[in-house]
Design an enzyme around this catalytic site. Structure first.
Site, PDB file in Angstrom:
ATOM      1  N   LEU A  16     103.136  29.837  18.748  1.00  0.00           N
ATOM      2  CA  LEU A  16     103.021  29.150  17.451  1.00  0.00           C
ATOM      3  C   LEU A  16     102.840  30.152  16.311  1.00  0.00           C
ATOM      4  O   LEU A  16     102.800  29.766  15.144  1.00  0.00           O
ATOM      5  CB  LEU A  16     101.826  28.192  17.474  1.00  0.00           C
ATOM      6  CG  LEU A  16     101.985  26.971  18.375  1.00  0.00           C
ATOM      7  CD1 LEU A  16     100.655  26.261  18.538  1.00  0.00           C
ATOM      8  CD2 LEU A  16     103.032  26.017  17.808  1.00  0.00           C
ATOM      9  N   THR A  62     101.064  39.204  23.144  1.00  0.00           N
ATOM     10  CA  THR A  62     100.502  38.145  23.966  1.00  0.00           C
ATOM     11  C   THR A  62     100.759  38.474  25.430  1.00  0.00           C
ATOM     12  O   THR A  62     101.193  39.590  25.763  1.00  0.00           O
ATOM     13  CB  THR A  62     101.018  36.761  23.504  1.00  0.00           C
ATOM     14  OG1 THR A  62     100.350  35.756  24.252  1.00  0.00           O
ATOM     15  CG2 THR A  62     102.520  36.599  23.652  1.00  0.00           C
ATOM     16  N   LYS A  66      98.852  42.456  26.474  1.00  0.00           N
ATOM     17  CA  LYS A  66      97.628  42.826  25.741  1.00  0.00           C
ATOM     18  C   LYS A  66      96.860  43.965  26.404  1.00  0.00           C
ATOM     19  O   LYS A  66      96.292  44.804  25.723  1.00  0.00           O
ATOM     20  CB  LYS A  66      96.691  41.621  25.652  1.00  0.00           C
ATOM     21  CG  LYS A  66      97.182  40.485  24.791  1.00  0.00           C
ATOM     22  CD  LYS A  66      96.077  39.436  24.767  1.00  0.00           C
ATOM     23  CE  LYS A  66      96.474  38.184  24.051  1.00  0.00           C
ATOM     24  NZ  LYS A  66      95.329  37.295  23.855  1.00  0.00           N
ATOM     25  N   ASP A 101      90.919  37.846  18.953  1.00  0.00           N
ATOM     26  CA  ASP A 101      90.645  36.589  19.677  1.00  0.00           C
ATOM     27  C   ASP A 101      89.182  36.162  19.545  1.00  0.00           C
ATOM     28  O   ASP A 101      88.884  34.998  19.279  1.00  0.00           O
ATOM     29  CB  ASP A 101      90.985  36.740  21.162  1.00  0.00           C
ATOM     30  CG  ASP A 101      92.491  36.805  21.404  1.00  0.00           C
ATOM     31  OD1 ASP A 101      93.238  36.224  20.598  1.00  0.00           O
ATOM     32  OD2 ASP A 101      92.906  37.437  22.385  1.00  0.00           O
ATOM     33  N   ASN A 148      81.144  30.640  36.024  1.00  0.00           N
ATOM     34  CA  ASN A 148      82.512  30.654  36.546  1.00  0.00           C
ATOM     35  C   ASN A 148      82.562  30.166  37.982  1.00  0.00           C
ATOM     36  O   ASN A 148      81.610  30.343  38.744  1.00  0.00           O
ATOM     37  CB  ASN A 148      83.070  32.080  36.469  1.00  0.00           C
ATOM     38  CG  ASN A 148      84.569  32.106  36.652  1.00  0.00           C
ATOM     39  OD1 ASN A 148      85.287  31.329  36.027  1.00  0.00           O
ATOM     40  ND2 ASN A 148      85.058  32.989  37.516  1.00  0.00           N
ATOM     41  N   THR A 150      84.265  31.324  40.432  1.00  0.00           N
ATOM     42  CA  THR A 150      84.014  32.491  41.276  1.00  0.00           C
ATOM     43  C   THR A 150      82.849  33.248  40.631  1.00  0.00           C
ATOM     44  O   THR A 150      83.039  33.983  39.654  1.00  0.00           O
ATOM     45  CB  THR A 150      85.271  33.392  41.330  1.00  0.00           C
ATOM     46  OG1 THR A 150      86.407  32.568  41.588  1.00  0.00           O
ATOM     47  CG2 THR A 150      85.145  34.474  42.381  1.00  0.00           C
TER      48      THR A 150
HETATM   49  P1  ATR Z   1      92.671  33.825  30.799  1.00  0.00           P
HETATM   50  O1  ATR Z   1      92.993  35.276  30.815  1.00  0.00           O
HETATM   51  O2  ATR Z   1      93.631  32.989  30.016  1.00  0.00           O
HETATM   52  O3  ATR Z   1      91.254  33.557  30.409  1.00  0.00           O
HETATM   53  P2  ATR Z   1      92.477  33.785  33.708  1.00  0.00           P
HETATM   54  O4  ATR Z   1      92.111  35.223  33.741  1.00  0.00           O
HETATM   55  O5  ATR Z   1      93.539  33.303  34.636  1.00  0.00           O
HETATM   56  O6  ATR Z   1      92.939  33.298  32.277  1.00  0.00           O
HETATM   57  O7  ATR Z   1      91.149  32.941  33.940  1.00  0.00           O
HETATM   58  C1  ATR Z   1      91.165  31.585  34.134  1.00  0.00           C
HETATM   59  C2  ATR Z   1      89.733  31.094  34.256  1.00  0.00           C
HETATM   60  O8  ATR Z   1      89.749  29.702  34.499  1.00  0.00           O
HETATM   61  C3  ATR Z   1      88.975  31.731  35.409  1.00  0.00           C
HETATM   62  O9  ATR Z   1      87.634  31.882  35.018  1.00  0.00           O
HETATM   63  C4  ATR Z   1      89.117  30.675  36.500  1.00  0.00           C
HETATM   64  O10 ATR Z   1      88.084  30.697  37.461  1.00  0.00           O
HETATM   65  P3  ATR Z   1      88.149  31.705  38.739  1.00  0.00           P
HETATM   66  O11 ATR Z   1      87.750  33.055  38.223  1.00  0.00           O
HETATM   67  O12 ATR Z   1      87.171  31.153  39.710  1.00  0.00           O
HETATM   68  O13 ATR Z   1      89.566  31.665  39.235  1.00  0.00           O
HETATM   69  C5  ATR Z   1      89.036  29.429  35.686  1.00  0.00           C
HETATM   70  N1  ATR Z   1      89.635  28.262  36.350  1.00  0.00           N
HETATM   71  C6  ATR Z   1      90.945  27.997  36.512  1.00  0.00           C
HETATM   72  N2  ATR Z   1      91.118  26.823  37.152  1.00  0.00           N
HETATM   73  C7  ATR Z   1      89.875  26.320  37.389  1.00  0.00           C
HETATM   74  C8  ATR Z   1      89.372  25.127  38.010  1.00  0.00           C
HETATM   75  N3  ATR Z   1      90.206  24.208  38.497  1.00  0.00           N
HETATM   76  N4  ATR Z   1      88.025  24.952  38.040  1.00  0.00           N
HETATM   77  C9  ATR Z   1      87.185  25.871  37.542  1.00  0.00           C
HETATM   78  N5  ATR Z   1      87.596  27.015  36.951  1.00  0.00           N
HETATM   79  C10 ATR Z   1      88.921  27.246  36.875  1.00  0.00           C
END
Ligand code: ATR
Length: 275
Positions: A16, A62, A66, A101, A148, A150
């Site tokens: 966008l 993007t 990055k 960001d 988080n 994880t």
């Molecule tokens: P970005 O760089 O856009 O922040 P990313 O590095 O892929 O994206 O991170 C995605 C985040 O969303 C992570 O914290 C992920 O949790 P995990 O580290 O446990 O993978 C979280 N996430 C994605 N799907 C999820 C779900 N269904 N429930 C809970 N957390 C989720």
């Protein structure tokens, strides 16, 4: 002569940024244009040098560029700490890397009247977006908890951010309690993003009036999380605000001109509503 600005990414078709920046240039009567270019990781350095050689005014980066840009440009302290560059400034003969960001998120909160110092912020997620937001808010004096799925990723991000502020990491086991202890909740996970628009990381019963709920997901504009938050009487901030305000900060860095934020937001919102 017209000055060209651009975003590089892969994929980049749905960005966008062109709509937002071109609306800003038009509103201010600036002879500038903003375009998107699909650039692979391998070609990033060549593309940046090419843009500089052709006199571009500045660049946004993007996904997935990055992080690798850190090796190509001179990151400022914040971009270095966050570990990602989303804005490149061509300054004299230097390539300065910035990350706007976190500032976008900070300004979105401030515009809603939120006081950051000493506020208790709960960040859901521990990916790249969480990292930018956590660094910025910790640096501005918030007490940050990163929760988080994880837990290990949350711990290691908290450890990384800790030198600049008050941050701790945890899993999602006590989510209800974590929300109850917070003034501000920010979803940086992809939960609720199109096409999974019925998903939400927390439900209305876990929220309360006065809580600020900020979802950085902007597709859909009003996520299930924000709908639930409204039901609970919470204050909501949508992801488009952050997107627009990070763009506005890039605009300010490149041009030195006060960005017309309302114009940028209207342009981006119109396009999103049509999508
Ligand atoms: P970005 O760089 O856009 O922040 P990313 O590095 O892929 O994206 O991170 C995605 C985040 O969303 C992570 O914290 C992920 O949790 P995990 O580290 O446990 O993978 C979280 N996430 C994605 N799907 C999820 C779900 N269904 N429930 C809970 N957390 C989720």
């Amino acid at each position: 002569m017209k000055i060209i600005y651009a975003v590089f990414g892969d994929p980049v078709e749905h960005s966008l940024s062109p709509v937002m920046h071109n609306a800003a240039f038009a509103a201010l009567g600036m002879d500038c244009e903003y375009h998107k270019f699909r650039v692979s990781k391998d070609d990033l350095e060549t593309a940046i040098m090419g843009a500089r050689a052709m006199g571009f005014g500045g660049l946004n980066l993007t996904i997935p560029l990055k992080e690798i840009a850190l090796e190509i440009v001179e990151p400022d302290t914040l971009a270095h700490d966050i570990g990602a560059v989303n804005t490149i400034e061509f300054k004299d003969n230097r390539l300065i890397g910035h990350n706007t960001d976190g500032i976008g998120a900070l300004r979105a909160l401030q515009l809603s009247g939120v006081i950051i110092p000493n506020s208790r912020v709960l960040i859901l997620g521990a990916g790249g977006a969480a990292r930018a937001v956590a660094f910025q808010l910790a640096q501005n004096g918030a007490k940050v908890t990163i929760a988080n799925r994880t837990a290990q990723r949350a711990h290691s991000l908290a450890e990384n951010v800790n030198p600049v502020g008050d941050v701790r990491g945890t899993g999602l086991d006590d989510l209800q309690e974590l929300v109850a202890q917070s003034n501000i909740m920010i979803n940086t996970t992809s939960v609720g993003m199109h096409p999974d628009i019925d998903k939400t990381p927390i439900t209305a019963d876990m929220m309360r009036p006065g809580l600020v709920v900020f979802d950085i997901v902007y597709n859909p504009l009003k996520t299930r999380l924000l709908i639930e938050a409204e039901t609970a009487g919470a204050i909501i901030i949508d992801g488009l605000k952050m997107l627009v305000l990070q763009g506005a900060e890039s605009f300010r860095i490149w041009t030195g001109v006060e960005p017309p934020v309302k114009v940028m937001e209207r342009a981006a919102r119109t396009v999103l509503e049509l999508m």
